[in-house]
Design a protein around this motif. Sequence first.
Motif, PDB file in Angstrom:
ATOM      1  N   GLU A 286      47.210  -2.063 -20.637  1.00  0.00           N
ATOM      2  CA  GLU A 286      46.748  -0.675 -20.795  1.00  0.00           C
ATOM      3  C   GLU A 286      45.232  -0.517 -20.753  1.00  0.00           C
ATOM      4  N   LEU A 287      44.500  -1.595 -20.882  1.00  0.00           N
ATOM      5  CA  LEU A 287      43.061  -1.481 -21.106  1.00  0.00           C
ATOM      6  C   LEU A 287      42.311  -0.760 -19.983  1.00  0.00           C
ATOM      7  N   LEU A 288      42.504  -1.174 -18.748  1.00  0.00           N
ATOM      8  CA  LEU A 288      41.790  -0.500 -17.651  1.00  0.00           C
ATOM      9  C   LEU A 288      42.315   0.900 -17.380  1.00  0.00           C
ATOM     10  N   PRO A 289      43.630   1.144 -17.437  1.00  0.00           N
ATOM     11  CA  PRO A 289      44.071   2.538 -17.294  1.00  0.00           C
ATOM     12  C   PRO A 289      43.480   3.459 -18.369  1.00  0.00           C
ATOM     13  N   VAL A 290      43.332   2.968 -19.595  1.00  0.00           N
ATOM     14  CA  VAL A 290      42.726   3.786 -20.649  1.00  0.00           C
ATOM     15  C   VAL A 290      41.236   3.990 -20.366  1.00  0.00           C
ATOM     16  N   ALA A 291      40.538   2.959 -19.922  1.00  0.00           N
ATOM     17  CA  ALA A 291      39.124   3.110 -19.563  1.00  0.00           C
ATOM     18  C   ALA A 291      38.967   4.155 -18.453  1.00  0.00           C
ATOM     19  N   LYS A 292      39.881   4.148 -17.503  1.00  0.00           N
ATOM     20  CA  LYS A 292      39.864   5.141 -16.424  1.00  0.00           C
ATOM     21  C   LYS A 292      40.068   6.549 -16.983  1.00  0.00           C
ATOM     22  N   LYS A 293      41.011   6.699 -17.925  1.00  0.00           N
ATOM     23  CA  LYS A 293      41.243   8.011 -18.557  1.00  0.00           C
ATOM     24  C   LYS A 293      39.996   8.497 -19.282  1.00  0.00           C
ATOM     25  N   LEU A 294      39.300   7.580 -19.939  1.00  0.00           N
ATOM     26  CA  LEU A 294      38.082   7.961 -20.653  1.00  0.00           C
ATOM     27  C   LEU A 294      36.998   8.414 -19.677  1.00  0.00           C
ATOM     28  N   ALA A 295      36.851   7.696 -18.583  1.00  0.00           N
ATOM     29  CA  ALA A 295      35.855   8.088 -17.579  1.00  0.00           C
ATOM     30  C   ALA A 295      36.164   9.491 -17.061  1.00  0.00           C
ATOM     31  N   THR A 296      37.432   9.739 -16.784  1.00  0.00           N
ATOM     32  CA  THR A 296      37.849  11.056 -16.308  1.00  0.00           C
ATOM     33  C   THR A 296      37.602  12.121 -17.375  1.00  0.00           C
ATOM     34  N   ALA A 297      37.966  11.813 -18.615  1.00  0.00           N
ATOM     35  CA  ALA A 297      37.821  12.777 -19.714  1.00  0.00           C
ATOM     36  C   ALA A 297      36.365  13.153 -19.970  1.00  0.00           C
ATOM     37  N   THR A 298      35.455  12.185 -19.785  1.00  0.00           N
ATOM     38  CA  THR A 298      34.034  12.472 -20.021  1.00  0.00           C
ATOM     39  C   THR A 298      33.391  13.157 -18.825  1.00  0.00           C
ATOM     40  N   GLY A 299      34.097  13.187 -17.708  1.00  0.00           N
ATOM     41  CA  GLY A 299      33.526  13.772 -16.500  1.00  0.00           C
ATOM     42  C   GLY A 299      32.580  12.829 -15.784  1.00  0.00           C
ATOM     43  N   ALA A 300      32.579  11.568 -16.182  1.00  0.00           N
ATOM     44  CA  ALA A 300      31.664  10.603 -15.570  1.00  0.00           C
ATOM     45  C   ALA A 300      32.014  10.381 -14.102  1.00  0.00           C
ATOM     46  N   VAL A 301      31.017  10.540 -13.251  1.00  0.00           N
ATOM     47  CA  VAL A 301      31.171  10.239 -11.839  1.00  0.00           C
ATOM     48  C   VAL A 301      30.678   8.820 -11.598  1.00  0.00           C
ATOM     49  N   ASN A 302      29.590   8.491 -12.247  1.00  0.00           N
ATOM     50  CA  ASN A 302      29.011   7.147 -12.199  1.00  0.00           C
ATOM     51  C   ASN A 302      29.198   6.531 -13.583  1.00  0.00           C
ATOM     52  N   PHE A 303      29.739   5.341 -13.626  1.00  0.00           N
ATOM     53  CA  PHE A 303      29.966   4.681 -14.908  1.00  0.00           C
ATOM     54  C   PHE A 303      30.151   3.188 -14.701  1.00  0.00           C
ATOM     55  N   ASN A 304      29.962   2.439 -15.779  1.00  0.00           N
ATOM     56  CA  ASN A 304      30.215   0.997 -15.783  1.00  0.00           C
ATOM     57  C   ASN A 304      31.379   0.700 -16.697  1.00  0.00           C
ATOM     58  N   ILE A 305      32.195  -0.261 -16.305  1.00  0.00           N
ATOM     59  CA  ILE A 305      33.201  -0.850 -17.180  1.00  0.00           C
ATOM     60  C   ILE A 305      32.704  -2.266 -17.416  1.00  0.00           C
ATOM     61  N   LEU A 306      32.431  -2.609 -18.658  1.00  0.00           N
ATOM     62  CA  LEU A 306      31.812  -3.891 -18.995  1.00  0.00           C
ATOM     63  C   LEU A 306      32.658  -4.624 -20.013  1.00  0.00           C
ATOM     64  N   GLN A 307      32.858  -5.921 -19.791  1.00  0.00           N
ATOM     65  CA  GLN A 307      33.577  -6.767 -20.740  1.00  0.00           C
ATOM     66  C   GLN A 307      32.884  -8.122 -20.739  1.00  0.00           C
ATOM     67  N   ASN A 308      32.364  -8.550 -21.895  1.00  0.00           N
ATOM     68  CA  ASN A 308      31.612  -9.799 -22.020  1.00  0.00           C
ATOM     69  C   ASN A 308      32.432 -10.852 -22.763  1.00  0.00           C
TER      70      ASN A 308
END
Length: 133
Positions: free
Chosen positions: A60-82
Amino acid sequence: MAACIFCKIIKGEIPCFKLFESDKTLAFLDINPLSKGHALVIPKFHGATLTDIPDEHLSELLPVAKKLATATGAVNFNILQNNGRIAHQIVDHVHFHMIPKPNEQEGLGISWPQKETDMEALKALFEEIKPKV
């Protein structure tokens, strides 16, 4: 894990601004954001690095990150995992950052020290890794 701050958040011992929750995943706003809408997506299964987490807890992790990007209206964004200290991991619980990048000054700033490619070395590396995948 008793001392893990994210495990405490999952248990409700530490409050958060929860954006999404399921039986395997929690997403919440980062309290030290790099930009407006910076959020964390974490598995509820405790593990320090990505390789410590069973696949069924990662689905679920990346689908949820995608939902968050959509919800915030972000057009440009980073997904980061260290993973690990030299890779800049601070909290020893797997987490993905969804960091909106609204302009050049806000969000994540990174450099990409690209190197010249040695095709023979790249082919040897391919031959080493491919059978293990």
